[in-house]
Design a protein around this motif. Sequence first.
Motif, PDB file in Angstrom:
ATOM      1  N   ILE A  59       0.866  -1.182   0.000  1.00 39.08           N
ATOM      2  CA  ILE A  59       0.000   0.000   0.000  1.00 39.08           C
ATOM      3  C   ILE A  59       0.907   1.239   0.000  1.00 39.08           C
ATOM      4  O   ILE A  59       1.868   1.293   0.774  1.00 39.08           O
ATOM      5  N   HIS A  60       0.591   2.224  -0.829  1.00 40.10           N
ATOM      6  CA  HIS A  60       1.386   3.450  -0.919  1.00 40.10           C
ATOM      7  C   HIS A  60       0.510   4.643  -0.540  1.00 40.10           C
ATOM      8  O   HIS A  60      -0.604   4.767  -1.039  1.00 40.10           O
ATOM      9  N   THR A  61       1.017   5.505   0.327  1.00 38.28           N
ATOM     10  CA  THR A  61       0.278   6.725   0.668  1.00 38.28           C
ATOM     11  C   THR A  61       0.480   7.755  -0.442  1.00 38.28           C
ATOM     12  O   THR A  61       1.448   7.674  -1.205  1.00 38.28           O
ATOM     13  N   PRO A  62      -0.405   8.743  -0.508  1.00 35.99           N
ATOM     14  CA  PRO A  62      -0.160   9.858  -1.432  1.00 35.99           C
ATOM     15  C   PRO A  62       1.094  10.617  -0.972  1.00 35.99           C
ATOM     16  O   PRO A  62       1.441  10.579   0.210  1.00 35.99           O
ATOM     17  N   PRO A  63       1.777  11.318  -1.880  1.00 35.20           N
ATOM     18  CA  PRO A  63       2.952  12.105  -1.474  1.00 35.20           C
ATOM     19  C   PRO A  63       2.570  13.181  -0.459  1.00 35.20           C
ATOM     20  O   PRO A  63       1.510  13.789  -0.562  1.00 35.20           O
ATOM     21  N   PHE A  64       3.442  13.372   0.523  1.00 36.22           N
ATOM     22  CA  PHE A  64       3.262  14.416   1.528  1.00 36.22           C
ATOM     23  C   PHE A  64       4.388  15.428   1.347  1.00 36.22           C
ATOM     24  O   PHE A  64       5.569  15.062   1.310  1.00 36.22           O
ATOM     25  N   HIS A  65       4.033  16.699   1.253  1.00 39.80           N
ATOM     26  CA  HIS A  65       5.012  17.790   1.126  1.00 39.80           C
ATOM     27  C   HIS A  65       5.059  18.532   2.463  1.00 39.80           C
ATOM     28  O   HIS A  65       4.116  19.247   2.804  1.00 39.80           O
ATOM     29  N   PRO A  66       6.142  18.334   3.254  1.00 40.71           N
ATOM     30  CA  PRO A  66       6.214  18.985   4.562  1.00 40.71           C
ATOM     31  C   PRO A  66       6.208  20.510   4.453  1.00 40.71           C
ATOM     32  O   PRO A  66       6.793  21.063   3.521  1.00 40.71           O
ATOM     33  N   PRO A  67       5.563  21.185   5.416  1.00 38.59           N
ATOM     34  CA  PRO A  67       5.574  22.655   5.428  1.00 38.59           C
ATOM     35  C   PRO A  67       7.012  23.186   5.519  1.00 38.59           C
ATOM     36  O   PRO A  67       7.865  22.560   6.144  1.00 38.59           O
ATOM     37  N   LYS A  68       7.257  24.308   4.904  1.00 39.87           N
ATOM     38  CA  LYS A  68       8.554  24.990   4.955  1.00 39.87           C
ATOM     39  C   LYS A  68       9.697  24.145   4.395  1.00 39.87           C
ATOM     40  O   LYS A  68      10.849  24.296   4.787  1.00 39.87           O
ATOM     41  N   SER A  69       9.372  23.219   3.482  1.00 39.03           N
ATOM     42  CA  SER A  69      10.415  22.390   2.883  1.00 39.03           C
ATOM     43  C   SER A  69      10.680  22.869   1.463  1.00 39.03           C
ATOM     44  O   SER A  69       9.953  23.708   0.933  1.00 39.03           O
ATOM     45  N   GLY A  70      11.721  22.331   0.872  1.00 42.06           N
ATOM     46  CA  GLY A  70      12.074  22.687  -0.499  1.00 42.06           C
ATOM     47  C   GLY A  70      10.999  22.249  -1.474  1.00 42.06           C
ATOM     48  O   GLY A  70      10.153  21.406  -1.153  1.00 42.06           O
ATOM     49  N   TRP A 155      12.318  12.225  -0.472  1.00 41.15           N
ATOM     50  CA  TRP A 155      13.060  12.913  -1.519  1.00 41.15           C
ATOM     51  C   TRP A 155      13.406  14.289  -0.966  1.00 41.15           C
ATOM     52  O   TRP A 155      12.530  15.122  -0.753  1.00 41.15           O
ATOM     53  N   PHE A 156      14.698  14.518  -0.693  1.00 39.07           N
ATOM     54  CA  PHE A 156      15.165  15.773  -0.107  1.00 39.07           C
ATOM     55  C   PHE A 156      14.893  16.914  -1.070  1.00 39.07           C
ATOM     56  O   PHE A 156      15.193  16.827  -2.255  1.00 39.07           O
ATOM     57  N   GLY A 157      14.326  17.990  -0.545  1.00 39.72           N
ATOM     58  CA  GLY A 157      13.936  19.109  -1.390  1.00 39.72           C
ATOM     59  C   GLY A 157      14.861  20.299  -1.353  1.00 39.72           C
ATOM     60  O   GLY A 157      14.563  21.337  -1.936  1.00 39.72           O
ATOM     61  N   GLY A 158      15.999  20.183  -0.663  1.00 44.69           N
ATOM     62  CA  GLY A 158      16.951  21.285  -0.656  1.00 44.69           C
ATOM     63  C   GLY A 158      16.959  22.108   0.622  1.00 44.69           C
ATOM     64  O   GLY A 158      17.906  22.828   0.886  1.00 44.69           O
ATOM     65  N   SER A 159      15.906  22.014   1.430  1.00 45.74           N
ATOM     66  CA  SER A 159      15.849  22.745   2.705  1.00 45.74           C
ATOM     67  C   SER A 159      15.914  21.746   3.847  1.00 45.74           C
ATOM     68  O   SER A 159      15.126  20.804   3.896  1.00 45.74           O
ATOM     69  N   ALA A 164      12.192  18.488  13.085  1.00 47.40           N
ATOM     70  CA  ALA A 164      10.788  18.361  12.666  1.00 47.40           C
ATOM     71  C   ALA A 164      10.603  17.240  11.651  1.00 47.40           C
ATOM     72  O   ALA A 164       9.513  16.688  11.519  1.00 47.40           O
ATOM     73  N   ARG A 165      11.690  16.862  10.950  1.00 50.75           N
ATOM     74  CA  ARG A 165      11.556  15.813   9.938  1.00 50.75           C
ATOM     75  C   ARG A 165      11.061  14.500  10.541  1.00 50.75           C
ATOM     76  O   ARG A 165      10.332  13.762   9.894  1.00 50.75           O
TER      77      ARG A 165
END
Length: 184
Positions: A59-70, A155-159, A164-165
């Motif tokens: 089972i795969h969750t939808p992608p999550f984009h953390p707040p204040k991330s790249g 997937w590291f976004g640069g920030s 908090a991660r």
Amino acid sequence: GVDEDTLDENDAVTTSAGNVGDDSKGIMTFIPPTTRYSQSIRHFPIEVITNTNYQRTIIHTPPFHPPKSGPSENMIAHVCTVTCMEHVQWALAELLFNDKKVAKATHNMFAYRFTHDGTHFSDNDDDGEKGSGSKLAGLLVMCQVENVLVIVSRWFGGSKLGPARFKWIAGVARDGLVQGSFLK
């Protein structure tokens, strides 16, 4: 993906994400596309990863984009039922060898817990994201879930997200456990 019928014992295959090799001893090796993030080189027994008896539904969750991330930062959880080490190996190999996006993830951290023949097994791996495997293992214990493997791809976004991660990694993992009906 890698098809066992097209692999000969002396073949080595290169994927766009990393290297896949067969060392002629019945082992397939996943080599991460970069050493920059300290991800693990992983070795899988071919007899396990090609055996349909060990197949799992992941089972795969939808992608999550953390707040204040790249801009390209994402996390996805992958969860499945496991009752033996072969299930764990099959699921990890399935994602790394057959899902190009997962193979290119900065980290694929995981934890599992299962009971087999009355013996309890559990372990975790950070895949270069120091401390994340133990956080996932702690989540499995706290939620009292059994016979489960949870993998979180990041997937590291640069920030840099700082401490908090871990909150985001655990939250994505928990979402996967709920989506996979391991938790209510």
